[in-house]
Design a protein around this motif. Structure first.
Motif, PDB file in Angstrom:
ATOM      1  N   UNK A 102       1.757   5.492  12.335  1.00  0.00           N
ATOM      2  CA  UNK A 102       1.302   4.719  11.101  1.00  0.00           C
ATOM      3  C   UNK A 102       2.102   3.260  10.651  1.00  0.00           C
ATOM      4  N   UNK A 103       0.587   2.358  10.768  1.00  0.00           N
ATOM      5  CA  UNK A 103       0.880   1.068   9.964  1.00  0.00           C
ATOM      6  C   UNK A 103       0.885   1.003   8.305  1.00  0.00           C
ATOM      7  N   UNK A 104       2.056   0.983   7.895  1.00  0.00           N
ATOM      8  CA  UNK A 104       2.549   1.140   6.111  1.00  0.00           C
ATOM      9  C   UNK A 104       2.222   0.224   6.201  1.00  0.00           C
ATOM     10  N   UNK A 105       1.762  -0.462   5.973  1.00  0.00           N
ATOM     11  CA  UNK A 105       1.109  -2.339   5.575  1.00  0.00           C
ATOM     12  C   UNK A 105      -0.145  -1.764   4.990  1.00  0.00           C
ATOM     13  N   UNK A 106      -0.700  -1.255   5.730  1.00  0.00           N
ATOM     14  CA  UNK A 106      -2.673  -0.908   5.151  1.00  0.00           C
ATOM     15  C   UNK A 106      -2.965  -0.945   3.746  1.00  0.00           C
ATOM     16  N   UNK A 107      -1.257   0.472   3.696  1.00  0.00           N
ATOM     17  CA  UNK A 107      -1.340   0.533   1.529  1.00  0.00           C
ATOM     18  C   UNK A 107      -0.791  -0.506   1.215  1.00  0.00           C
ATOM     19  N   UNK A 108       0.012  -1.354   1.091  1.00  0.00           N
ATOM     20  CA  UNK A 108       0.174  -3.099   0.992  1.00  0.00           C
ATOM     21  C   UNK A 108      -1.213  -2.664  -0.120  1.00  0.00           C
ATOM     22  N   UNK A 109      -2.031  -3.237  -0.236  1.00  0.00           N
ATOM     23  CA  UNK A 109      -2.806  -3.766  -0.641  1.00  0.00           C
ATOM     24  C   UNK A 109      -3.488  -2.750  -1.836  1.00  0.00           C
ATOM     25  N   UNK A 110      -3.536  -1.493  -2.141  1.00  0.00           N
ATOM     26  CA  UNK A 110      -3.363  -0.445  -2.823  1.00  0.00           C
ATOM     27  C   UNK A 110      -1.767  -0.437  -3.981  1.00  0.00           C
ATOM     28  N   UNK A 111      -0.856  -0.123  -3.471  1.00  0.00           N
ATOM     29  CA  UNK A 111       0.094  -1.519  -3.831  1.00  0.00           C
ATOM     30  C   UNK A 111      -0.445  -2.107  -4.971  1.00  0.00           C
ATOM     31  N   UNK A 112      -0.783  -2.885  -4.442  1.00  0.00           N
ATOM     32  CA  UNK A 112      -0.693  -4.271  -5.119  1.00  0.00           C
ATOM     33  C   UNK A 112      -1.498  -3.834  -6.731  1.00  0.00           C
ATOM     34  N   UNK A 113      -2.932  -2.923  -6.366  1.00  0.00           N
ATOM     35  CA  UNK A 113      -4.398  -2.687  -7.048  1.00  0.00           C
ATOM     36  C   UNK A 113      -3.335  -1.877  -8.522  1.00  0.00           C
ATOM     37  N   UNK A 114      -2.472  -1.273  -7.435  1.00  0.00           N
ATOM     38  CA  UNK A 114      -1.722  -0.364  -8.229  1.00  0.00           C
ATOM     39  C   UNK A 114      -0.679  -0.853  -9.414  1.00  0.00           C
ATOM     40  N   UNK A 194       6.047  -7.852   4.005  1.00  0.00           N
ATOM     41  CA  UNK A 194       4.802  -7.997   3.350  1.00  0.00           C
ATOM     42  C   UNK A 194       4.874  -9.010   1.994  1.00  0.00           C
ATOM     43  N   UNK A 195       6.072  -9.925   1.437  1.00  0.00           N
ATOM     44  CA  UNK A 195       6.239 -11.052   1.277  1.00  0.00           C
ATOM     45  C   UNK A 195       4.633 -11.895   2.325  1.00  0.00           C
ATOM     46  N   UNK A 196       4.608 -12.140   3.318  1.00  0.00           N
ATOM     47  CA  UNK A 196       4.358 -12.598   4.248  1.00  0.00           C
ATOM     48  C   UNK A 196       2.746 -12.656   3.820  1.00  0.00           C
ATOM     49  N   UNK A 197       2.495 -11.630   3.743  1.00  0.00           N
ATOM     50  CA  UNK A 197       0.790 -11.037   3.513  1.00  0.00           C
ATOM     51  C   UNK A 197       0.513 -12.420   1.691  1.00  0.00           C
ATOM     52  N   UNK A 198       1.378 -11.128   0.458  1.00  0.00           N
ATOM     53  CA  UNK A 198       1.114 -11.634   0.002  1.00  0.00           C
ATOM     54  C   UNK A 198       2.157 -11.496  -0.682  1.00  0.00           C
TER      55      UNK A 198
END
Lengths: 251, 265
Positions: A102-114, A194-198
Motif C-alpha cells: 500500500x503506498x501510504x504516502x497517499x494518506x499524507x495530504x489527509x494527515x496535513x489536513x487533520x 514526506x518532507x520532499x512532498x510538502x
C-alpha cells in the motif's frame, strides 16, 4: 577472509566514486546534472561549518527519532500482543503481509489536513513506514523461540515476567533486532520523503528546495549528508547484529 | 514398594480433540513406582506416549486421570521443587556462555553468588567442560551442549532427574560415553533417575529396571530388571547377560513396534 572482503567492498565504492569523479571532470556528466563527488564533499563540509542547515538537520533527526522510537516500542508491544492472541493473528496476518504494497504516502495530504503543516504528519509517515516491519519481525522472533526453552523455564519455576525477560526476549532478540534495523531505514524514508512532498523544513525539504533553485552544490551536499547518516547508522546496526548472530551461532 | 519416591496410580493422558479431530488417548491407564535412588528406563514404540509420561511426571502436562505423587506430595500443574528435566532437544541458551547457562537456574532462584560459583565450578569440572566454560553453545558439539544441559540440571541438586531421550541426536560412541557420565552422576548424586529412550541397548546398559511400553495408548507391558551392580559403566555391553536383557526387551517390543508401524502408515 573477512578483511579481504571488506577491502574489496571499499574498492568497489572507491571505484564508483572515482568513475563519477572522472566522468564529471571530462564533461561526460554535465555539471548541470551532477557535480563531481569531490565538490559535493567540499560543499558538504562548508555547509556543516556554516551551520545554516543545522536547524533542518536537527528537525529531521528529531522527527525520525520520535517516529522510530514510537514504532519500535509500539511495534514490539503490538507484535507481542498479537502473538499471544492466535485468533486475532489469523485475522491480521494477511494485512501485515500486504501492508508494504500500500503506498501510504497517499494518506499524507489527509494527515496535513487533520494535523496541519507541522512535524506531526511527518512523524506519522515515519511511524507508519516503520511500525509494521517491527510488528512482523517481533512475531517472527517470538514464533522461533524453541518450545523447549519455555518448558525449561517451567522446570526452573520461573513466572511469566521472568520467562519473558530472561528467556523469550533474548531468544527472539536477533529477529527483533532485524525489525529495528528495517524500522530505522523505513523511518528515514518515511520522514525525508514526506518532507520532499510538502513541508516547511528538514533535510528533504532543503534538498527539494535546492533542486527547484538549480542549486546543485547544496542539493548534492545534502544528499551526501543523508547517505552518510544512513550508512553510518546502518553500519553500526549491522556490526551489532553481526555480533549478536555470531554469539547465537547463526553466522 | 517401600521408600517409593515417585508413584503413579491409574494415570492416563488424553489430548482433547478439535472441531474435526477426535480426542487422542496418548497414555495409560498405568501404574508405576520408583524407589529412591533407582535408575529406571522406559522404552516403547514410536508415538507410544513415552515423552507424555515424562511430562506428566514432571508436572509439565496434567494427567487426565489418576494421581502422581513425588515424595508423597501430589504433582499437578507445576514442576515440583527437587525435579530436574533434561530434554531431547538442545535447550542450552545460545546467548549465554557455558558457565552462565549452567548457573541460569541457580541465579533465577536467588542462590548466593559464592554458592552459585561453587556449584557451577563443580558441574563444569564434573561434566568435563573446563576448557569450554567461557564458550557459547554455538561453539560446541551436540554432545557438549547436552552436557551443558545436564550440568544445568545437576547444579540444582535434583532428587528426581527426568531425561527425555537426551542422547537421541548423538552418535553411538558418544552415547555410550555420555551414558558413562550419566551413571557417574547418578551414583554421586544418589538421585532417582527416569530415562526415556528409544535405544534398547542404552536402556539395558543404564537402568536397574526397564519398563517396556505398549503401542499407543502406552501402558507398561512388563518391567524387566537388569540385575547390574551399582558400580557399572558402558563396558557392560560386552557381557553375555547384556545380550539376554536386550533380547528380552526386543521380544517384548517387537509386536508393539509392528503395531505402531502399521498405525503410522
Amino acid at each position: 577472509m573477512g578483511s579481504r572482503v571488506n577491502v574489496l567492498r571499499c574498492a568497489v565504492v572507491a571505484s564508483g566514486f572515482l568513475l563519477v569523479e572522472g566522468l564529471a571532470h571530462i564533461g561526460m556528466i554535465p555539471r548541470v546534472m551532477m557535480i563531481p563527488p569531490s565538490e559535493m564533499t567540499v560543499a558538504l563540509v562548508r555547509l556543516l561549518v556554516s551551520g545554516t542547515m543545522n536547524a533542518h538537520i536537527a528537525l529531521t533527526l528529531r522527527n525520525i527519532g520520535i517516529a522510530l522510537s514510537s514504532a519500535i516500542v509500539l511495534g514490539f508491544a503490538a507484535g507481542a500482543t498479537v502473538h499471544s492472541l492466535p485468533r486475532l493473528r489469523s485475522i491480521l496476518d494477511p494485512f501485515f503481509a500486504s501492508y508494504y504494497s500500500i503506498p501510504i504516502f497517499v494518506f499524507y495530504p489527509l494527515f496535513i489536513v487533520i494535523f496541519g503543516m507541522n512535524s506531526i504528519p511527518l512523524i506519522i509517515m515515519g511511524f507508519l513506514s516503520a511500525v509494521v516491519a517491527m510488528i512482523i519481525n517481533t512475531l517472527n522472533g517470538l514464533d522461533r523461540v524453541p518450545r523447549v526453552f519455555r518448558k525449561t523455564t517451567r522446570v526452573f519455576q520461573m513466572n511469566r515476567f521472568r520467562t519473558v525477560c530472561f528467556v523469550i526476549l533474548p531468544a527472539a532478540a536477533a529477529h527483533i533486532f532485524t525489525g529495528v534495523k528495517l524500522a530505522v531505514a523505513n523511518a528515514f524514508i518515511g520522514v525525508i520523503a514526506a518532507e520532499f512532498i510538502l513541508s516547511g523544513g528538514g533535510l528533504g525539504y532543503q534538498i527539494s528546495f535546492a533542486y527547484f533553485a538549480f542549486d546543485n552544490k547544496n542539493m548534492y551536499a545534502l544528499i551526501a549528508l543523508t547517505l552518510a547518516l544512513v550508512t553510518v547508522i546502518n553500519l553500526t546496526l549491522f556490526a551489532w547484529e553481526k555480533r549478536l548472530l555470531t554469539r547465537m551461532g547463526r553466522r | 514398594m517401600e521408600n517409593a519416591h515417585v508413584v503413579l496410580r491409574n494415570v492416563s493422558r488424553i489430548y482433547p480433540g478439535g472441531a474435526k479431530q477426535p480426542p487422542v488417548h496418548a497414555l495409560g491407564p498405568l501404574d508405576l513406582q520408583l524407589s529412591a535412588g533407582e535408575f529406571f528406563s522406559v522404552v516403547g514404540p514410536s508415538g507410544c506416549g513415552k515423552s507424555t509420561l515424562l511430562e506428566v511426571i514432571a508436572g509439565l502436562a496434567p494427567a487426565s486421570e489418576g494421581t502422581i505423587t513425588f515424595e508423597g506430595a501430589p504433582v499437578e500443574d507445576s514442576v515440583p521443587t527437587g525435579v530436574g528435566v533434561v530434554f531431547q532437544e538442545d535447550a542450552s541458551f545460545p546467548w549465554l556462555t557455558v558457565e552462565d547457562n549452567i548457573a541460569f537456574g541457580l541465579r533465577r532462584m536467588g542462590v548466593e553468588k559464592q554458592e552459585v560459583r561453587r556449584r557451577v565450578e563443580y558441574a563444569v569440572d564434573f561434566m568435563g567442560l573446563n576448557e569450554f566454560a567461557h564458550a557459547y553453545p554455538a561453539q560446541l558439539s551436540g554432545g557438549m551442549r547436552q552436557r551443558v544441559c545436564i550440568a544445568r540440571t545437576l547444579v540444582m541438586q535434583p532428587r528426581l532427574i527426568l531425561l527425555d531421550e537426551p542422547f537421541g541426536a548423538l552418535d553411538q560412541q558418544t552415547r555410550l560415553l555420555m551414558g558413562d557420565e550419566l551413571l557417574r552422576l547418578w551414583r554421586e548424586t544418589g538421585a532417582t533417575v527416569l530415562l526415556i529412550t528409544h535405544a534398547l541397548d542404552e536402556a539395558a546398559m543404564l537402568a536397574d529396571r526397564v519398563g517396556v511400553m505398549s503401542a499407543r495408548p502406552g501402558r507398561f507391558i512388563e518391567t524387566v530388571p537388569t540385575g547390574w551392580p551399582r558400580e557399572r559403566d558402558s563396558r557392560i555391553v560386552a557381557r553375555p547377560e547384556f545380550g539376554t536383557v536386550t533380547g528380552r526387551l526386543w521380544s517384548l517390543l517387537r509386536e508393539e513396534s509392528i503395531k505402531a508401524l502399521h498405525r503410522g502408515k
